[in-house]
Scaffold this motif. Structure first.
Motif, PDB file in Angstrom:
ATOM      1  N   SER A  84      -1.554   9.961  14.979  1.00 34.12           N
ATOM      2  CA  SER A  84      -0.625   9.667  16.077  1.00 34.12           C
ATOM      3  C   SER A  84       0.067   8.324  15.913  1.00 34.12           C
ATOM      4  CB  SER A  84      -1.351   9.692  17.426  1.00 34.12           C
ATOM      5  OG  SER A  84      -1.869  10.977  17.701  1.00 34.12           O
ATOM      6  N   LEU A  85      -0.280   7.572  14.878  1.00 31.38           N
ATOM      7  CA  LEU A  85       0.305   6.250  14.658  1.00 31.38           C
ATOM      8  C   LEU A  85       1.748   6.399  14.187  1.00 31.38           C
ATOM      9  CD1 LEU A  85      -0.565   3.211  14.658  1.00 31.38           C
ATOM     10  CD2 LEU A  85      -0.995   3.454  12.209  1.00 31.38           C
ATOM     11  N   SER A 106       0.419  11.075   9.530  1.00 32.30           N
ATOM     12  CA  SER A 106       1.500  12.070   9.498  1.00 32.30           C
ATOM     13  C   SER A 106       2.614  11.796  10.502  1.00 32.30           C
ATOM     14  CB  SER A 106       0.923  13.471   9.723  1.00 32.30           C
ATOM     15  OG  SER A 106       0.181  13.514  10.924  1.00 32.30           O
ATOM     16  N   SER A 107       2.417  10.891  11.478  1.00 33.97           N
ATOM     17  CA  SER A 107       3.462  10.571  12.460  1.00 33.97           C
ATOM     18  C   SER A 107       4.170   9.258  12.168  1.00 33.97           C
ATOM     19  CB  SER A 107       2.860  10.519  13.874  1.00 33.97           C
ATOM     20  OG  SER A 107       2.362  11.774  14.266  1.00 33.97           O
ATOM     21  N   LEU A 108       3.745   8.551  11.134  1.00 29.78           N
ATOM     22  CA  LEU A 108       4.353   7.272  10.786  1.00 29.78           C
ATOM     23  C   LEU A 108       5.773   7.510  10.286  1.00 29.78           C
ATOM     24  CD1 LEU A 108       3.597   4.229  10.596  1.00 29.78           C
ATOM     25  CD2 LEU A 108       3.027   4.632   8.195  1.00 29.78           C
ATOM     26  N   ILE A 109       6.763   6.853  10.914  1.00 32.79           N
ATOM     27  CA  ILE A 109       8.173   7.144  10.640  1.00 32.79           C
ATOM     28  C   ILE A 109       8.801   6.130   9.688  1.00 32.79           C
ATOM     29  CG2 ILE A 109      10.468   7.363  11.690  1.00 32.79           C
ATOM     30  CD1 ILE A 109       9.066   8.396  14.205  1.00 32.79           C
ATOM     31  N   THR A 110       8.552   4.864   9.914  1.00 27.72           N
ATOM     32  CA  THR A 110       9.183   3.839   9.080  1.00 27.72           C
ATOM     33  C   THR A 110       8.251   2.648   8.939  1.00 27.72           C
ATOM     34  OG1 THR A 110      11.156   2.439   8.823  1.00 27.72           O
ATOM     35  CG2 THR A 110      10.348   2.791  11.060  1.00 27.72           C
ATOM     36  N   ILE A 111       8.396   1.931   7.843  1.00 27.57           N
ATOM     37  CA  ILE A 111       7.541   0.766   7.623  1.00 27.57           C
ATOM     38  C   ILE A 111       8.234  -0.187   6.655  1.00 27.57           C
ATOM     39  CG2 ILE A 111       6.216   1.676   5.648  1.00 27.57           C
ATOM     40  CD1 ILE A 111       3.698   0.478   7.109  1.00 27.57           C
ATOM     41  N   THR A 112       8.008  -1.482   6.865  1.00 21.51           N
ATOM     42  CA  THR A 112       8.546  -2.509   5.975  1.00 21.51           C
ATOM     43  C   THR A 112       7.380  -3.270   5.346  1.00 21.51           C
ATOM     44  OG1 THR A 112      10.571  -2.772   7.268  1.00 21.51           O
ATOM     45  CG2 THR A 112       9.956  -4.599   5.835  1.00 21.51           C
ATOM     46  N   ILE A 113       7.412  -3.361   4.025  1.00 17.90           N
ATOM     47  CA  ILE A 113       6.388  -4.116   3.303  1.00 17.90           C
ATOM     48  C   ILE A 113       6.931  -5.525   3.084  1.00 17.90           C
ATOM     49  CG2 ILE A 113       4.934  -4.192   1.252  1.00 17.90           C
ATOM     50  CD1 ILE A 113       4.591  -1.635   2.876  1.00 17.90           C
ATOM     51  N   PRO A 114       6.314  -6.542   3.689  1.00 15.33           N
ATOM     52  CA  PRO A 114       6.868  -7.905   3.576  1.00 15.33           C
ATOM     53  C   PRO A 114       6.758  -8.461   2.158  1.00 15.33           C
ATOM     54  CG  PRO A 114       4.725  -7.962   4.654  1.00 15.33           C
ATOM     55  CD  PRO A 114       5.081  -6.512   4.500  1.00 15.33           C
ATOM     56  N   SER A 129       3.830  12.576   6.178  1.00 12.48           N
ATOM     57  CA  SER A 129       4.867  13.606   6.123  1.00 12.48           C
ATOM     58  C   SER A 129       6.089  13.295   6.967  1.00 12.48           C
ATOM     59  CB  SER A 129       4.276  14.958   6.546  1.00 12.48           C
ATOM     60  OG  SER A 129       3.664  14.859   7.822  1.00 12.48           O
ATOM     61  N   ASP A 130       5.976  12.427   7.997  1.00 11.37           N
ATOM     62  CA  ASP A 130       7.118  12.068   8.853  1.00 11.37           C
ATOM     63  C   ASP A 130       7.810  10.780   8.422  1.00 11.37           C
ATOM     64  OD1 ASP A 130       6.729  14.300  10.360  1.00 11.37           O
ATOM     65  OD2 ASP A 130       6.183  13.276  12.222  1.00 11.37           O
ATOM     66  N   LEU A 131       7.301  10.123   7.403  1.00 13.21           N
ATOM     67  CA  LEU A 131       7.878   8.860   6.954  1.00 13.21           C
ATOM     68  C   LEU A 131       9.264   9.107   6.368  1.00 13.21           C
ATOM     69  CD1 LEU A 131       7.184   5.810   6.581  1.00 13.21           C
ATOM     70  CD2 LEU A 131       6.466   6.378   4.261  1.00 13.21           C
ATOM     71  N   CYS A 151       5.306  12.613   0.682  1.00  3.83           N
ATOM     72  CA  CYS A 151       6.035  12.104   1.852  1.00  3.83           C
ATOM     73  C   CYS A 151       7.323  12.923   1.943  1.00  3.83           C
ATOM     74  CB  CYS A 151       6.331  10.610   1.700  1.00  3.83           C
ATOM     75  SG  CYS A 151       4.867   9.572   1.781  1.00  3.83           S
ATOM     76  N   ARG A 152       7.230  14.087   2.544  1.00  3.02           N
ATOM     77  CA  ARG A 152       8.263  15.118   2.426  1.00  3.02           C
ATOM     78  C   ARG A 152       9.535  14.802   3.210  1.00  3.02           C
ATOM     79  NH1 ARG A 152       6.225  19.273  -0.388  1.00  3.02           N
ATOM     80  NH2 ARG A 152       3.968  19.349  -0.612  1.00  3.02           N
ATOM     81  N   ASP A 153       9.482  13.871   4.176  1.00  4.31           N
ATOM     82  CA  ASP A 153      10.686  13.495   4.933  1.00  4.31           C
ATOM     83  C   ASP A 153      11.318  12.198   4.439  1.00  4.31           C
ATOM     84  OD1 ASP A 153      10.558  15.730   6.489  1.00  4.31           O
ATOM     85  OD2 ASP A 153       9.880  14.726   8.313  1.00  4.31           O
ATOM     86  N   LEU A 154      10.763  11.614   3.403  1.00  4.27           N
ATOM     87  CA  LEU A 154      11.258  10.331   2.915  1.00  4.27           C
ATOM     88  C   LEU A 154      12.640  10.505   2.287  1.00  4.27           C
ATOM     89  CD1 LEU A 154      10.496   7.326   2.527  1.00  4.27           C
ATOM     90  CD2 LEU A 154       9.631   7.928   0.270  1.00  4.27           C
ATOM     91  N   THR A 155      13.638   9.878   2.906  1.00  2.00           N
ATOM     92  CA  THR A 155      15.016   9.979   2.401  1.00  2.00           C
ATOM     93  C   THR A 155      15.521   8.661   1.830  1.00  2.00           C
ATOM     94  OG1 THR A 155      15.893   9.501   4.610  1.00  2.00           O
ATOM     95  CG2 THR A 155      15.616  11.815   4.022  1.00  2.00           C
TER      96      THR A 155
END
Length: 294
Positions: A84-85, A106-114, A129-131, A151-155
């Motif tokens: 759910s994260l 599976s709910s993680l949408i976006t992330i930035t690696i500093p 899968s939602d990233l 990561c099937r939604d990664l565009t």
């Protein structure tokens, strides 16, 4: 005062929904909250410097978490299967993200690696899968094996300009990825890195890369053209198997060998120019390239 939450302290406390950690705590042990299925949120105080392996693994209702600037590393499987994260902010204090840290989120949408992070471990974001988008900071030098596999939604992905190594299967089956820019800092791309990226259209391999790994683009059925830099000396076995839309390929003049089955079933490939340096072409390298002129 409490300074330590011990290993497995709240392991599988199914009904735990909320917890307040006092400012005296500096260390959270391995698997301390693993399997707390109903835990929805938690605030980690600035006093904490270490979060153990698998600390929040399988906390399937956890939707948000704040990682304080005192934390220097995110351990193995720390947030694995926190389904759910949706988002997490990684502070500039973090220097390493270890194996499987966010695997199956599976709910993680976006992330930035500093920029502070130097390495992304094996399978770190596998099966997220939602990233859809990720930015990798300029401090990162290596991307581990299978780091973004499935990561099937990664565009969209931005790779920092200090990355020198991309591990095996790092982007395997990222089926929504249409393009990616590989910086000139990269010297090594592992086996099957882009395998089954079925929507990948075009890619340029910079001169800094020395070899095209085994099955690197296998099954990239929408890949239409590719440029291979002059630094590449070999194209490995099965590198382009099943790239059925590949019509154009530019091979740098540094290539000396082409492996077995390298271009099998590249049915749209109509012509290819091999540099004069090529001394070895493997078995069945161009089998079933039905459009290829003799």
């Amino acid at each position: 005062p409490i300074a330590l939450i011990a290993n497995s302290a709240f392991y599988n406390c199914d009904n735990l929904t909320n917890i307040t950690i006092p400012d005296s705590v500096t260390n959270i042990g391995h698997y301390a909250f693993k399997g707390c299925l109903r835990l929805t949120s938690i605030t980690i105080p600035d006093s904490v410097t270490s979060i153990g392996q698998g600390t929040f693994e399988d906390c399937s209702d956890l939707t948000t978490i704040t990682i304080p600037g005192s934390v220097t590393s995110i351990g193995r499987y720390t947030f694995k299967a926190c389904t759910s994260l949706t988002s997490v902010i990684i502070p500039d204090s973090v220097t390493s993200i270890e194996q499987g840290a966010f695997q199956d989120c599976s709910s993680l949408i976006t992330i930035t690696i500093p920029d502070s992070v130097a390495s992304i471990g094996q399978g770190t974001f596998q099966d997220c899968s939602d990233l859809t988008a990720i930015t990798i900071g300029n401090g990162v030098t290596s991307i581990g094996q299978g780091a973004f596999q499935d990561c099937r939604d990664l565009t969209t992905i931005t790779i920092g300009n200090r990355v020198n190594s991309i591990g095996r299967y790092a982007f395997k089956a990222c089926t929504s990825l249409t393009s990616i820019t590989i910086p000139d800092s990269v010297t090594n791309i592992g086996q099957g890195t882009f395998q089954d990226c079925i929507n990948l259209l075009t890619i340029t391999i910079p001169d800094s890369v020395t070899s095209i790994g085994q099955e690197l683009f296998r099954g990239c059925s929408d890949l239409t053209n590719i440029t291979i830099g002059n630094g590449v000396t070999s194209i490995a076995n099965g590198a382009f198997v099943g790239c059925t839309s590949l019509t154009n390929i530019t091979i740098g003049n540094g290539v000396t060998s082409i492996g077995n089955e390298a271009f099998v079933n590249c049915t749209s490939l109509s012509s290819i120019t091999l540099p004069d340096n090529v001394t070895s072409i493997g078995n069945e390298a161009f089998v079933n390239c039905t459009s290829l002129s003799s």
